[in-house]
Write an enzyme that holds these catalytic residues in place. Structure first.
Site, PDB file in Angstrom:
ATOM      1  N   LYS A 217      33.134  28.767  29.745  1.00  0.00           N
ATOM      2  CA  LYS A 217      32.175  29.808  29.354  1.00  0.00           C
ATOM      3  C   LYS A 217      31.460  29.424  28.062  1.00  0.00           C
ATOM      4  O   LYS A 217      30.266  29.659  27.908  1.00  0.00           O
ATOM      5  CB  LYS A 217      32.884  31.154  29.190  1.00  0.00           C
ATOM      6  CG  LYS A 217      33.471  31.691  30.509  1.00  0.00           C
ATOM      7  CD  LYS A 217      32.760  32.929  31.002  1.00  0.00           C
ATOM      8  CE  LYS A 217      32.983  33.193  32.485  1.00  0.00           C
ATOM      9  NZ  LYS A 217      34.146  34.027  32.758  1.00  0.00           N
TER      10      LYS A 217
ATOM     11  N   LYS B 241      31.529  27.826  43.987  1.00  0.00           N
ATOM     12  CA  LYS B 241      32.013  28.957  44.779  1.00  0.00           C
ATOM     13  C   LYS B 241      30.987  30.080  44.840  1.00  0.00           C
ATOM     14  O   LYS B 241      30.102  30.154  43.998  1.00  0.00           O
ATOM     15  CB  LYS B 241      33.308  29.484  44.156  1.00  0.00           C
ATOM     16  CG  LYS B 241      33.113  30.188  42.804  1.00  0.00           C
ATOM     17  CD  LYS B 241      34.385  30.877  42.390  1.00  0.00           C
ATOM     18  CE  LYS B 241      34.160  31.894  41.288  1.00  0.00           C
ATOM     19  NZ  LYS B 241      33.442  33.104  41.690  1.00  0.00           N
TER      20      LYS B 241
ATOM     21  N   LYS C  61      29.482  36.601  41.926  1.00  0.00           N
ATOM     22  CA  LYS C  61      28.702  37.824  41.720  1.00  0.00           C
ATOM     23  C   LYS C  61      27.461  37.553  40.899  1.00  0.00           C
ATOM     24  O   LYS C  61      26.394  38.072  41.171  1.00  0.00           O
ATOM     25  CB  LYS C  61      29.557  38.874  40.996  1.00  0.00           C
ATOM     26  CG  LYS C  61      30.439  39.662  41.938  1.00  0.00           C
ATOM     27  CD  LYS C  61      30.981  40.904  41.260  1.00  0.00           C
ATOM     28  CE  LYS C  61      32.423  40.707  40.845  1.00  0.00           C
ATOM     29  NZ  LYS C  61      32.648  40.256  39.481  1.00  0.00           N
TER      30      LYS C  61
HETATM   31  P1  ATP Z   1      31.445  36.582  38.113  1.00  0.00           P
HETATM   32  O1  ATP Z   1      30.408  35.635  38.673  1.00  0.00           O
HETATM   33  O2  ATP Z   1      30.839  37.731  37.388  1.00  0.00           O
HETATM   34  O3  ATP Z   1      32.539  35.917  37.333  1.00  0.00           O
HETATM   35  P2  ATP Z   1      33.117  36.560  40.456  1.00  0.00           P
HETATM   36  O4  ATP Z   1      32.447  36.562  41.772  1.00  0.00           O
HETATM   37  O5  ATP Z   1      33.650  35.242  39.971  1.00  0.00           O
HETATM   38  O6  ATP Z   1      32.132  37.224  39.410  1.00  0.00           O
HETATM   39  P3  ATP Z   1      35.387  38.048  39.473  1.00  0.00           P
HETATM   40  O7  ATP Z   1      35.171  39.475  39.103  1.00  0.00           O
HETATM   41  O8  ATP Z   1      35.422  37.018  38.382  1.00  0.00           O
HETATM   42  O9  ATP Z   1      34.272  37.634  40.554  1.00  0.00           O
HETATM   43  O10 ATP Z   1      36.714  37.929  40.341  1.00  0.00           O
HETATM   44  C1  ATP Z   1      37.229  38.977  41.158  1.00  0.00           C
HETATM   45  C2  ATP Z   1      38.253  38.418  42.129  1.00  0.00           C
HETATM   46  O11 ATP Z   1      37.600  37.699  43.185  1.00  0.00           O
HETATM   47  C3  ATP Z   1      39.255  37.427  41.505  1.00  0.00           C
HETATM   48  O12 ATP Z   1      40.542  37.690  42.059  1.00  0.00           O
HETATM   49  C4  ATP Z   1      38.732  36.067  41.947  1.00  0.00           C
HETATM   50  O13 ATP Z   1      39.772  35.099  42.012  1.00  0.00           O
HETATM   51  C5  ATP Z   1      38.155  36.393  43.322  1.00  0.00           C
HETATM   52  N1  ATP Z   1      37.052  35.478  43.679  1.00  0.00           N
HETATM   53  C6  ATP Z   1      35.839  35.392  43.069  1.00  0.00           C
HETATM   54  N2  ATP Z   1      35.049  34.486  43.694  1.00  0.00           N
HETATM   55  C7  ATP Z   1      35.792  33.959  44.719  1.00  0.00           C
HETATM   56  C8  ATP Z   1      35.521  32.982  45.745  1.00  0.00           C
HETATM   57  N3  ATP Z   1      34.335  32.378  45.856  1.00  0.00           N
HETATM   58  N4  ATP Z   1      36.510  32.714  46.639  1.00  0.00           N
HETATM   59  C9  ATP Z   1      37.701  33.346  46.563  1.00  0.00           C
HETATM   60  N5  ATP Z   1      38.018  34.279  45.627  1.00  0.00           N
HETATM   61  C10 ATP Z   1      37.073  34.595  44.718  1.00  0.00           C
HETATM   62 MG    MG Z   2      34.524  35.041  37.916  1.00  0.00          MG
END
Ligand code: ATP
Ligand code: MG
Length: 334
Positions: free
Chosen positions: A115, A197, A200
């Site tokens: 980050k 991956k 969000k």
């Molecule tokens: P951001 O981009 O804001 O970090 P994010 O999509 O990475 O959002 P998080 O809120 O950080 O989502 O994570 C929420 C949950 O979803 C966590 O348990 C994380 O391990 C899971 N997760 C996020 N992205 C993936 C992915 N592509 N595949 C599997 N699990 C995921």
């Molecule tokens: Mg994340």
């Protein structure tokens, strides 16, 4: 069914729409765990401040996220859902845990380094102490299990260290929590261009969101990265092709998956056909979740009530822990 008495917690940041990675990597497991354990699932709004400084949409996204979580399987009668910022006991515990967290170990955390590289203009102390706040989220309910993705394993290890140091110094207050997964290999949903991956807040045209309409789902899947196909029978699949097969395995029937596997192994795969099939099966999977989330969002009072009830239950559990913490520290003057 009688629930296990062990306590489970997990959270999600209000940084955007839920996507397939959140669903298959987290929510699907949460929805199963809620029937087996005492579960707390929370919206990590304080955590989002470390990277998302604009709070103007926070309330909207938080409500939307609660709707999406319920549409995706959480049942507020079976689990406790709340917003982190409704629980003032968490920052008090965060303060105490900061005294057993060392600067060196925080600076070495992989997610902090990542980050910090991404936002060099805003390497705030909150970013550095993110694992301490996360430890407070977990320890405030004296949790046993934390279902998390691969990216979070190091944070859970840090939580265990902080809990052990606290217990050692002040007396046994915290159980030592463990990372939890139903299966050996955690599902990781790749972005559709094969680079990283689904997420969000990044990669939005290569991420399928539970809110995407049918046309957008088709469009995203049809432009997913593929190639000419394998040149030798039973070749190993490149990562981006494996990513598409993973999605097919999650939303299509076993017969469909077997057919495309066979085509691949015989070097006769037509990725256009496979993507068309995947898009239609994906639409069939997403539509009911999307429709339910939209219906729930029409009733903000219902959502706010869920958060209010959840906060009340979570504060009760948090207050009980904090009392033990204060006693152990010797801060119980009155
Ligand atoms: P951001 O981009 O804001 O970090 P994010 O999509 O990475 O959002 P998080 O809120 O950080 O989502 O994570 C929420 C949950 O979803 C966590 O348990 C994380 O391990 C899971 N997760 C996020 N992205 C993936 C992915 N592509 N595949 C599997 N699990 C995921
Ligand atoms: Mg994340």
């Amino acid at each position: 069914m009688e629930k296990n008495k062990e306590i489970v917690l997990s959270g999600i940041r209000p940084t955007g729409f839920l996507h397939l990675g959140n669903y298959f990597g987290a929510l699907k497991n949460w929805a199963r765990m809620q029937y087996e354990y005492e579960c707390y699932f929370f919206i990590a709004d304080w955590h989002s401040l470390t990277t998302h400084t604009d709070t103007s949409e926070l309330k909207l996204i938080t409500r939307r996220l609660v709707s999406e979580l319920i549409a995706g399987g959480l049942d507020p009668e079976q689990c406790t859902m709340y917003a982190q910022s409704d629980i003032p006991e968490i920052p008090e515990l965060y303060l105490y845990l900061n005294m057993v967290a060392y600067k060196g170990e925080l600076e070495k955390t992989v997610t902090f380094k990542e980050k910090a590289r991404k936002q060099p203009e805003n390497i705030n102390a909150g970013l550095l102490t993110y694992p301490v706040l996360q430890a407070a989220d977990i320890l405030i309910h004296r949790c046993h299990y934390v279902p998390v993705g691969k990216d979070q394993e190091q944070h859970i290890e840090m939580t265990r260290n902080f809990a052990e140091r606290f217990n050692h110094r002040y007396g046994d207050v915290f159980p030592i929590p463990k990372a939890f997964s139903y299966s050996e290999d955690l599902v990781r949903i790749l972005s559709l261009d094969g680079s990283g991956k689904m997420s969000k807040s990044e990669q939005q045209m290569n991420t399928v969101y539970l809110n995407d309409d049918d046309e957008l789902i088709r469009k995203k899947i049809m432009k997913a990265k593929t190639d000419q196909g394998p040149s030798a029978p039973s070749s190993e699949k490149p990562e981006y092709i494996q990513g598409l097969f993973t999605l097919l395995g999650l939303v299509s029937s076993p017969e469909v998956v077997a057919r495309f596997e066979e085509d691949f192994n015989r070097c006769q795969i037509r990725y256009g056909d496979m993507k068309k099939q995947l898009a239609e099966d994906m639409i069939r999977f997403i539509k009911p979740i999307r429709d339910k989330a939209a219906a729930l969002q029409n009733d903000p009072v219902f959502i706010d009530n869920i958060l209010a009830n959840g906060a009340e239950k979570a504060r009760k559990s948090a207050g009980e822990t904090l009392l033990e913490v204060r006693k152990a520290l010797g801060f119980k003057y009155l």
